[in-house]
Design a protein around this motif. Structure first.
Motif, PDB file in Angstrom:
ATOM      1  N   GLN A   1      -9.126   5.024  -4.101  1.00  0.00           N
ATOM      2  CA  GLN A   1      -9.758   4.380  -4.700  1.00  0.00           C
ATOM      3  C   GLN A   1      -8.273   3.741  -6.390  1.00  0.00           C
ATOM      4  OE1 GLN A   1     -12.789   2.078  -5.094  1.00  0.00           O
ATOM      5  NE2 GLN A   1     -10.977   1.530  -6.853  1.00  0.00           N
ATOM      6  N   LEU A   2      -7.112   5.043  -6.195  1.00  0.00           N
ATOM      7  CA  LEU A   2      -6.836   5.653  -7.219  1.00  0.00           C
ATOM      8  C   LEU A   2      -5.510   4.828  -6.782  1.00  0.00           C
ATOM      9  CD1 LEU A   2      -5.430   5.492  -9.868  1.00  0.00           C
ATOM     10  CD2 LEU A   2      -4.771   7.961  -8.840  1.00  0.00           C
TER      11      LEU A   2
ATOM     12  N   TYR B   1      -8.594  -0.207   6.059  1.00  0.00           N
ATOM     13  CA  TYR B   1      -8.556  -0.746   7.124  1.00  0.00           C
ATOM     14  C   TYR B   1      -6.426  -0.415   7.827  1.00  0.00           C
ATOM     15  CZ  TYR B   1      -7.210  -5.263  10.328  1.00  0.00           C
ATOM     16  OH  TYR B   1      -6.872  -6.188  10.742  1.00  0.00           O
ATOM     17  N   TYR B   2      -5.989  -0.721   6.927  1.00  0.00           N
ATOM     18  CA  TYR B   2      -4.918  -0.184   7.807  1.00  0.00           C
ATOM     19  C   TYR B   2      -4.733   1.654   7.249  1.00  0.00           C
ATOM     20  CZ  TYR B   2      -3.173  -5.077   6.193  1.00  0.00           C
ATOM     21  OH  TYR B   2      -3.314  -6.133   6.691  1.00  0.00           O
ATOM     22  N   PHE B   3      -4.952   2.039   7.396  1.00  0.00           N
ATOM     23  CA  PHE B   3      -4.956   3.755   6.838  1.00  0.00           C
ATOM     24  C   PHE B   3      -7.009   4.124   7.255  1.00  0.00           C
ATOM     25  CE2 PHE B   3      -0.976   1.922   4.808  1.00  0.00           C
ATOM     26  CZ  PHE B   3      -0.510   2.287   6.099  1.00  0.00           C
ATOM     27  N   PRO B   4      -7.325   4.347   7.865  1.00  0.00           N
ATOM     28  CA  PRO B   4      -8.391   5.172   7.707  1.00  0.00           C
ATOM     29  C   PRO B   4      -8.534   6.201   6.640  1.00  0.00           C
ATOM     30  CG  PRO B   4      -7.374   4.811  10.337  1.00  0.00           C
ATOM     31  CD  PRO B   4      -6.340   4.873   9.174  1.00  0.00           C
TER      32      PRO B   4
ATOM     33  N   ILE C   1       0.905  -0.659  -0.078  1.00  0.00           N
ATOM     34  CA  ILE C   1      -0.144  -0.238  -0.203  1.00  0.00           C
ATOM     35  C   ILE C   1       1.098   0.962  -0.058  1.00  0.00           C
ATOM     36  CG2 ILE C   1      -1.526   1.654   1.464  1.00  0.00           C
ATOM     37  CD1 ILE C   1      -2.416  -1.687   2.282  1.00  0.00           C
ATOM     38  N   LEU C   2       2.016   1.423   0.570  1.00  0.00           N
ATOM     39  CA  LEU C   2       2.936   2.938   0.765  1.00  0.00           C
ATOM     40  C   LEU C   2       3.876   2.735  -0.392  1.00  0.00           C
ATOM     41  CD1 LEU C   2       3.343   2.093   4.893  1.00  0.00           C
ATOM     42  CD2 LEU C   2       2.812   4.019   3.597  1.00  0.00           C
ATOM     43  N   ASP C   3       3.902   1.631  -0.246  1.00  0.00           N
ATOM     44  CA  ASP C   3       4.482   1.649  -2.277  1.00  0.00           C
ATOM     45  C   ASP C   3       3.671   2.413  -3.427  1.00  0.00           C
ATOM     46  OD1 ASP C   3       7.074   1.162  -1.007  1.00  0.00           O
ATOM     47  OD2 ASP C   3       6.853  -1.063  -2.614  1.00  0.00           O
ATOM     48  N   ALA C   4       2.846   2.298  -3.007  1.00  0.00           N
ATOM     49  CA  ALA C   4       1.936   2.209  -4.436  1.00  0.00           C
ATOM     50  C   ALA C   4       1.041   3.785  -3.705  1.00  0.00           C
ATOM     51  CB  ALA C   4       0.423   1.427  -4.248  1.00  0.00           C
ATOM     52  N   ALA C   5       1.044   3.741  -2.634  1.00  0.00           N
ATOM     53  CA  ALA C   5       1.010   5.356  -2.354  1.00  0.00           C
ATOM     54  C   ALA C   5       1.975   6.218  -2.527  1.00  0.00           C
ATOM     55  CB  ALA C   5       0.508   5.310  -1.177  1.00  0.00           C
ATOM     56  N   GLU C   6       3.081   6.499  -2.240  1.00  0.00           N
ATOM     57  CA  GLU C   6       4.203   7.158  -2.915  1.00  0.00           C
ATOM     58  C   GLU C   6       4.495   7.524  -3.676  1.00  0.00           C
ATOM     59  OE1 GLU C   6       8.547   6.199  -0.453  1.00  0.00           O
ATOM     60  OE2 GLU C   6       8.257   5.640  -2.936  1.00  0.00           O
ATOM     61  N   LYS C   7       3.526   6.429  -5.010  1.00  0.00           N
ATOM     62  CA  LYS C   7       4.005   6.746  -6.553  1.00  0.00           C
ATOM     63  C   LYS C   7       3.301   7.238  -6.692  1.00  0.00           C
ATOM     64  CE  LYS C   7       4.226   3.737 -10.936  1.00  0.00           C
ATOM     65  NZ  LYS C   7       3.196   4.293 -11.848  1.00  0.00           N
ATOM     66  N   VAL C   8       1.564   6.986  -6.392  1.00  0.00           N
ATOM     67  CA  VAL C   8       0.663   8.031  -7.008  1.00  0.00           C
ATOM     68  C   VAL C   8       0.753   9.716  -6.510  1.00  0.00           C
ATOM     69  CG1 VAL C   8      -1.859   8.634  -5.994  1.00  0.00           C
ATOM     70  CG2 VAL C   8      -1.303   5.959  -7.006  1.00  0.00           C
TER      71      VAL C   8
ATOM     72  N   GLY D   1      -3.058  -3.363  -5.902  1.00  0.00           N
ATOM     73  CA  GLY D   1      -3.748  -4.196  -6.242  1.00  0.00           C
ATOM     74  C   GLY D   1      -4.499  -5.380  -5.543  1.00  0.00           C
ATOM     75  N   LEU D   2      -5.094  -3.798  -4.553  1.00  0.00           N
ATOM     76  CA  LEU D   2      -5.991  -4.635  -3.661  1.00  0.00           C
ATOM     77  C   LEU D   2      -7.086  -4.099  -3.306  1.00  0.00           C
ATOM     78  CD1 LEU D   2      -3.081  -3.940  -0.663  1.00  0.00           C
ATOM     79  CD2 LEU D   2      -4.288  -6.538  -1.029  1.00  0.00           C
ATOM     80  N   PRO D   3      -8.064  -4.111  -2.575  1.00  0.00           N
ATOM     81  CA  PRO D   3      -9.262  -4.190  -2.160  1.00  0.00           C
ATOM     82  C   PRO D   3      -9.444  -3.246  -1.673  1.00  0.00           C
ATOM     83  CG  PRO D   3      -9.743  -6.141  -1.774  1.00  0.00           C
ATOM     84  CD  PRO D   3      -8.519  -6.221  -2.042  1.00  0.00           C
ATOM     85  N   LYS D   4      -9.961  -1.583  -2.622  1.00  0.00           N
ATOM     86  CA  LYS D   4     -10.665  -0.306  -1.384  1.00  0.00           C
ATOM     87  C   LYS D   4     -10.690  -0.569  -0.197  1.00  0.00           C
ATOM     88  CE  LYS D   4     -12.102   4.029  -1.119  1.00  0.00           C
ATOM     89  NZ  LYS D   4     -13.438   5.189  -2.062  1.00  0.00           N
ATOM     90  N   ALA D   5     -10.909  -1.946   0.087  1.00  0.00           N
ATOM     91  CA  ALA D   5     -11.221  -1.565   1.590  1.00  0.00           C
ATOM     92  C   ALA D   5      -9.811  -2.290   2.482  1.00  0.00           C
ATOM     93  CB  ALA D   5     -12.785  -3.013   1.767  1.00  0.00           C
ATOM     94  N   ASN D   6      -9.103  -2.686   1.842  1.00  0.00           N
ATOM     95  CA  ASN D   6      -8.378  -3.011   2.288  1.00  0.00           C
ATOM     96  C   ASN D   6      -7.294  -1.632   2.833  1.00  0.00           C
ATOM     97  OD1 ASN D   6      -8.863  -5.660   1.882  1.00  0.00           O
ATOM     98  ND2 ASN D   6      -6.521  -6.462   1.522  1.00  0.00           N
TER      99      ASN D   6
END
Length: 217
Positions: free
Chosen positions: A40-41, A55-58, A21-28, A47-52
């Motif tokens: 959502q992006l 769960y980790y980052f509200p 999640i953090l790697d994807a967030a850093e890129k986005v 490659g994970l559901p938005k709900a995930n």
């Protein structure tokens, strides 16, 4: 035995998911900015559901702040060389090496930080006023000690830090420009090493480090 394995497995899964999640967030965040990024992006890139993600980052802000904190923590580790260095050649030389490696390996994180600061740090201003101020003042004290010991010219350490940050982080924040000028190719290992040597020599020579020490870089 089984009861011990399950918590360890659960912890490992959590760590792996958080990294994804953090790697994807850093890129986005580096490409779209805080305003343009959506959970959502980020979920799609991860490659994970938005709900995930929730769960980790509200919230998006909690995820963003973690991305920023991660790159800052990497920079803090890079600055630990100051604590045991005997002088500017060793301390600043190692610091420049570390900062260049961070720009090479974490370009997206550096861009997130740069974009946030250029927009007057609307999300992490409190972080700048506390952690960054304390960290900077500690490094300034070390360099001022080198000045007083006659190990470097009597220059303002604050401006020296700004110069090092600007130079090393340029290789992350403007990597597309650098690659364009490098025949549309990323810098090779040899080119990265040459860049480090040149930057160290220019900066250290500029603050009065003797040639005998420069030759060992």
């Amino acid at each position: 035995m089984t009861s011990t394995i399950r918590p360890l497995k659960k912890k490992k899964v959590r760590q792996e998911n958080e990294k994804i999640i953090l790697d994807a967030a850093e890129k986005v965040f580096s490409e779209a900015g805080y305003g343009g990024a959506t959970m959502q992006l980020i979920a799609d890139v991860a490659g994970l559901p938005k709900a995930n993600l929730h769960y980790y980052f509200p919230t998006k802000e909690s995820l963003y702040r973690q991305v920023v904190q991660n790159i800052f923590n990497v920079w803090l580790v890079a600055a630990e060389v100051f604590d045991s260095a005997t002088g500017p050649a060793e301390g600043l030389g190692a610091y420049i090496d570390a900062k260049m490696e961070i720009s090479r390996r974490h370009p997206a994180g550096s861009k997130v930080w740069a974009s946030e600061v250029m927009h007057r740090a609307p999300i992490i201003h409190d972080y700048l006023e506390t952690a960054l101020v304390d960290w900077t003042n500690d490094r300034i004290k070390v360099m001022q000690g080198w000045v007083e010991a006659g190990l470097m010219d009597p220059i303002d350490p604050r401006h020296l830090l700004y110069m090092i940050w600007a130079t090393t982080q340029h290789y992350a924040d403007f990597n597309h420009q650098i690659e364009t000028l490098n025949h549309a190719q990323p810098l090779s290992d040899k080119q990265w090493q040459a860049a480090k040597r040149n930057i160290k020599r220019i900066i250290l020579k500029g603050i009065g480090v003797p040639e005998s020490e420069l030759s060992r870089l």
